[in-house]
Design a protein around this motif. Structure first.
Motif, PDB file in Angstrom:
ATOM      1  N   ASP A 205       0.832  -1.211   0.000  1.00  0.00           N
ATOM      2  CA  ASP A 205       0.000   0.000   0.000  1.00  0.00           C
ATOM      3  C   ASP A 205       0.863   1.255   0.000  1.00  0.00           C
ATOM      4  OD1 ASP A 205      -2.354  -1.388  -0.089  1.00  0.00           O
ATOM      5  OD2 ASP A 205      -2.764  -1.256   2.059  1.00  0.00           O
ATOM      6  N   ASN A 206       1.928   1.255   0.803  1.00  0.00           N
ATOM      7  CA  ASN A 206       2.818   2.422   0.833  1.00  0.00           C
ATOM      8  C   ASN A 206       3.569   2.579  -0.490  1.00  0.00           C
ATOM      9  OD1 ASN A 206       2.210   3.322   3.458  1.00  0.00           O
ATOM     10  ND2 ASN A 206       3.612   1.845   4.376  1.00  0.00           N
ATOM     11  N   LEU A 228      11.006   4.455  -4.094  1.00  0.00           N
ATOM     12  CA  LEU A 228      10.641   3.158  -3.527  1.00  0.00           C
ATOM     13  C   LEU A 228      11.818   2.524  -2.781  1.00  0.00           C
ATOM     14  CD1 LEU A 228       8.597   1.671  -6.522  1.00  0.00           C
ATOM     15  CD2 LEU A 228       7.680   2.345  -4.294  1.00  0.00           C
ATOM     16  N   GLY A 229      12.992   2.529  -3.423  1.00  0.00           N
ATOM     17  CA  GLY A 229      14.160   1.931  -2.783  1.00  0.00           C
ATOM     18  C   GLY A 229      14.593   2.701  -1.547  1.00  0.00           C
ATOM     19  N   THR A 230      14.473   4.037  -1.584  1.00  0.00           N
ATOM     20  CA  THR A 230      14.844   4.851  -0.433  1.00  0.00           C
ATOM     21  C   THR A 230      13.936   4.535   0.748  1.00  0.00           C
ATOM     22  OG1 THR A 230      15.636   6.644  -1.852  1.00  0.00           O
ATOM     23  CG2 THR A 230      15.104   7.202   0.418  1.00  0.00           C
ATOM     24  N   ALA A 231      12.629   4.460   0.511  1.00  0.00           N
ATOM     25  CA  ALA A 231      11.692   4.155   1.591  1.00  0.00           C
ATOM     26  C   ALA A 231      11.934   2.748   2.151  1.00  0.00           C
ATOM     27  CB  ALA A 231      10.259   4.293   1.100  1.00  0.00           C
ATOM     28  N   GLU A 234      15.100   3.002   4.307  1.00  0.00           N
ATOM     29  CA  GLU A 234      14.942   3.831   5.495  1.00  0.00           C
ATOM     30  C   GLU A 234      13.980   3.238   6.510  1.00  0.00           C
ATOM     31  OE1 GLU A 234      16.810   6.210   6.049  1.00  0.00           O
ATOM     32  OE2 GLU A 234      17.465   7.107   4.183  1.00  0.00           O
ATOM     33  N   SER A 235      12.858   2.645   6.061  1.00  0.00           N
ATOM     34  CA  SER A 235      11.817   2.250   7.010  1.00  0.00           C
ATOM     35  C   SER A 235      11.198   0.890   6.704  1.00  0.00           C
ATOM     36  CB  SER A 235      10.692   3.296   6.992  1.00  0.00           C
ATOM     37  OG  SER A 235      10.009   3.262   5.746  1.00  0.00           O
ATOM     38  N   TRP A 236      11.779   0.144   5.761  1.00  0.00           N
ATOM     39  CA  TRP A 236      11.181  -1.103   5.299  1.00  0.00           C
ATOM     40  C   TRP A 236       9.797  -0.840   4.708  1.00  0.00           C
ATOM     41  CZ3 TRP A 236      12.568  -1.284  10.741  1.00  0.00           C
ATOM     42  CH2 TRP A 236      13.903  -1.634  10.943  1.00  0.00           C
ATOM     43  N   LEU A 237       9.604   0.341   4.105  1.00  0.00           N
ATOM     44  CA  LEU A 237       8.329   0.736   3.499  1.00  0.00           C
ATOM     45  C   LEU A 237       7.191   0.699   4.516  1.00  0.00           C
ATOM     46  CD1 LEU A 237       8.360  -0.748  -0.120  1.00  0.00           C
ATOM     47  CD2 LEU A 237       7.839   1.611   0.495  1.00  0.00           C
ATOM     48  N   ARG A 238       7.497   1.120   5.744  1.00  0.00           N
ATOM     49  CA  ARG A 238       6.491   1.210   6.800  1.00  0.00           C
ATOM     50  C   ARG A 238       6.515   2.623   7.387  1.00  0.00           C
ATOM     51  NH1 ARG A 238       4.918  -3.981   7.376  1.00  0.00           N
ATOM     52  NH2 ARG A 238       6.478  -5.622   7.042  1.00  0.00           N
ATOM     53  N   ASN A 239       5.364   3.099   7.802  1.00  0.00           N
ATOM     54  CA  ASN A 239       5.245   4.444   8.363  1.00  0.00           C
ATOM     55  C   ASN A 239       5.600   4.388   9.840  1.00  0.00           C
ATOM     56  OD1 ASN A 239       4.690   7.187   8.473  1.00  0.00           O
ATOM     57  ND2 ASN A 239       2.495   6.892   8.777  1.00  0.00           N
ATOM     58  N   LEU A 240       6.883   4.324  10.126  1.00  0.00           N
ATOM     59  CA  LEU A 240       7.361   4.104  11.491  1.00  0.00           C
ATOM     60  C   LEU A 240       7.109   5.320  12.384  1.00  0.00           C
ATOM     61  CD1 LEU A 240      10.805   2.377  10.762  1.00  0.00           C
ATOM     62  CD2 LEU A 240       8.583   1.302  11.169  1.00  0.00           C
ATOM     63  N   ASP A 241       6.781   5.037  13.662  1.00  0.00           N
ATOM     64  CA  ASP A 241       6.654   6.121  14.634  1.00  0.00           C
ATOM     65  C   ASP A 241       7.895   6.210  15.519  1.00  0.00           C
ATOM     66  OD1 ASP A 241       6.420   3.838  16.141  1.00  0.00           O
ATOM     67  OD2 ASP A 241       4.473   4.342  17.023  1.00  0.00           O
ATOM     68  N   TRP A 242       9.007   5.696  15.006  1.00  0.00           N
ATOM     69  CA  TRP A 242      10.276   5.751  15.723  1.00  0.00           C
ATOM     70  C   TRP A 242      11.406   5.756  14.703  1.00  0.00           C
ATOM     71  CZ3 TRP A 242      13.568   1.652  14.730  1.00  0.00           C
ATOM     72  CH2 TRP A 242      12.980   0.519  14.133  1.00  0.00           C
ATOM     73  N   GLY A 243      12.604   5.970  15.175  1.00  0.00           N
ATOM     74  CA  GLY A 243      13.783   5.981  14.312  1.00  0.00           C
ATOM     75  C   GLY A 243      14.986   6.493  15.082  1.00  0.00           C
ATOM     76  N   GLY A 249       8.662   8.085  10.134  1.00  0.00           N
ATOM     77  CA  GLY A 249       7.926   7.913   8.901  1.00  0.00           C
ATOM     78  C   GLY A 249       8.587   7.067   7.832  1.00  0.00           C
ATOM     79  N   LEU A 250       7.985   7.113   6.626  1.00  0.00           N
ATOM     80  CA  LEU A 250       8.440   6.321   5.491  1.00  0.00           C
ATOM     81  C   LEU A 250       9.882   6.605   5.119  1.00  0.00           C
ATOM     82  CD1 LEU A 250       5.560   6.321   2.824  1.00  0.00           C
ATOM     83  CD2 LEU A 250       6.553   4.343   3.976  1.00  0.00           C
ATOM     84  N   PHE A 251      10.256   7.892   5.104  1.00  0.00           N
ATOM     85  CA  PHE A 251      11.588   8.283   4.649  1.00  0.00           C
ATOM     86  C   PHE A 251      12.493   8.701   5.808  1.00  0.00           C
ATOM     87  CE2 PHE A 251       8.744   8.839   1.054  1.00  0.00           C
ATOM     88  CZ  PHE A 251       9.443   8.226   0.030  1.00  0.00           C
ATOM     89  N   GLN A 252      12.044   8.436   7.061  1.00  0.00           N
ATOM     90  CA  GLN A 252      12.828   8.767   8.241  1.00  0.00           C
ATOM     91  C   GLN A 252      13.306  10.231   8.202  1.00  0.00           C
ATOM     92  OE1 GLN A 252      13.850   6.268  11.171  1.00  0.00           O
ATOM     93  NE2 GLN A 252      11.739   6.349  10.414  1.00  0.00           N
ATOM     94  N   GLN A 253      12.366  11.122   7.945  1.00  0.00           N
ATOM     95  CA  GLN A 253      12.661  12.550   7.930  1.00  0.00           C
ATOM     96  C   GLN A 253      12.662  13.084   9.358  1.00  0.00           C
ATOM     97  OE1 GLN A 253       9.373  13.285   5.411  1.00  0.00           O
ATOM     98  NE2 GLN A 253      10.527  13.111   3.496  1.00  0.00           N
ATOM     99  N   ARG A 254      13.405  14.169   9.600  1.00  0.00           N
ATOM    100  CA  ARG A 254      13.622  14.655  10.968  1.00  0.00           C
ATOM    101  C   ARG A 254      12.961  16.013  11.185  1.00  0.00           C
ATOM    102  NH1 ARG A 254      19.647  14.555  12.678  1.00  0.00           N
ATOM    103  NH2 ARG A 254      18.580  14.934  14.656  1.00  0.00           N
ATOM    104  N   PRO A 255      12.074  16.107  12.185  1.00  0.00           N
ATOM    105  CA  PRO A 255      11.483  17.405  12.509  1.00  0.00           C
ATOM    106  C   PRO A 255      12.532  18.456  12.839  1.00  0.00           C
ATOM    107  CG  PRO A 255      10.285  15.632  13.610  1.00  0.00           C
ATOM    108  CD  PRO A 255      11.511  15.023  12.992  1.00  0.00           C
TER     109      PRO A 255
END
Length: 332
Positions: A205-206, A228-231, A234-243, A249-255
């Motif tokens: 889905d992601n 697709l490969g980057t996600a 970075e996150s195994w194509l999952r919308n992570l709430d940690w890192g 998130g998907l691309f492990q972006q930083r606030p």
């Protein structure tokens, strides 16, 4: 962004692979700030053992449909042997090669992906075609108001006229208005969403969302494969709430590096648009996406991903180029 592990850390020749991964994580905690960051990295490919690791298959990890959830310490060789398969068939079913890395939590297909049976068609007498309805755009009209006034959905009007939610209409334009009955009768029967080799439903889905947004923005297939490969890296194509640190998130972006608030980064649609960047980047000029990199189309796959992510492990993106090509072919 991750910086390279400290040179004083033990190498894979002296210590087991799990110790190299722990040491790498400790080293990264002292690294400097970065633009975007991957989830805690797997050991470098060179640190993986050269002889097969004997593992005991976890029966609870075997899921319906001939799939297996990777456990810590698993190898493709060990999984194939435990289930009476040859390594080549498991690799082929999941778009893997000899250098591919599997991770705990990843779902592998054990054999060829099942082929859904072709739907049985039932001949019915065709319904009479509804009378065509049009609307000439007047000053002040909006697409949503036109759709509401005609009792149809906004998406139906957009589809009938080849428009998107970002399209602009002008006075004098003539829009086709589908009838409510025709729209309802044309709705297809519910079909289970497709999954790609090596991906479960959430990952597929992601991946499908990344492809859809890439198409909407006019990104080439090469750019969509990079996303697709980057996600996946970075996150195994999952919308992570940690890192690592504040990566999400998907691309492990930083606030903390301006990629958005935690809520914005975990909005997969927005996070994907920020990764692509370009004129419609929700972040404007605060961050730099793929489309903002001069000459990215001519860059090698891993170099283009690294130009956006600034990772401490830039070479790891390359392993996902071939699987991403398969995912795009299946889901795109």
């Amino acid at each position: 962004m991750r910086r390279l592990p400290l040179s004083s850390l033990p190498t894979a020749r002296r210590f087991p692979a799990w110790w190299a991964a722990v040491a790498g994580t400790i080293a990264l905690s002292f690294a400097g700030e970065s633009a975007a960051h991957a989830a805690p990295p797997t050991p470098p490919l060179s640190s993986l053992p050269t002889t097969p690791i004997k593992t005991i298959p976890v029966l609870a990890a075997l899921t319906d449909g001939g799939a297996y959830t990777v456990q810590p310490g698993d190898t493709v060789w060990g999984i194939a042997r435990a289930h009476g398969l040859d390594v080549a068939s498991v690799q082929a079913a999941n778009g893997l090669d000899a250098d591919s890395v599997i991770r705990p939590g990843q779902v592998l297909l054990l054999g060829a992906a099942p082929v859904a049976p072709a739907p049985v068609s039932v001949s019915e007498a065709p319904a009479p075609a509804p009378a065509a309805v049009t609307h000439e755009v007047q000053p002040g009209d909006t697409l949503s108001a036109i759709a509401s006034a005609n009792g149809v959905s906004l998406d139906a009007v957009l589809s009938a006229n080849g428009l998107t939610r970002a399209s602009i209409i002008y006075p004098g334009d003539v829009l086709q208005i589908p009838s409510a009955g025709a729209t309802a009768s044309a709705a297809p029967a519910a079909v289970a969403p497709a999954t790609a080799p090596g991906l479960d439903l959430e990952q597929s889905d992601n991946a499908r969302l990344i492809i859809r947004i890439g198409r909407e923005l006019g990104v080439s297939d090469h750019g969509i494969r990079i996303a697709l490969g980057t996600a996946m890296q970075e996150s195994w194509l999952r919308n992570l709430d940690w890192g690592d640190r504040d990566s999400l998130g998907l691309f492990q972006q930083r606030p903390s590096m301006g990629w958005g608030t935690p809520e914005q980064i975990r909005d997969t649609d927005r996070a994907t648009r920020v990764f692509f960047g370009g004129p419609s980047d929700p972040n404007g000029f605060t961050t730099r996406g793929l489309l903002d990199i001069p000459g990215w189309e001519q860059m090698p796959y891993a170099d283009a991903a690294q130009a956006v992510q600034i990772s401490a492990y830039p070479d790891r993106y390359a392993q996902w180029e071939q699987p991403a090509t398969t995912w795009l072919a299946v889901l795109g």
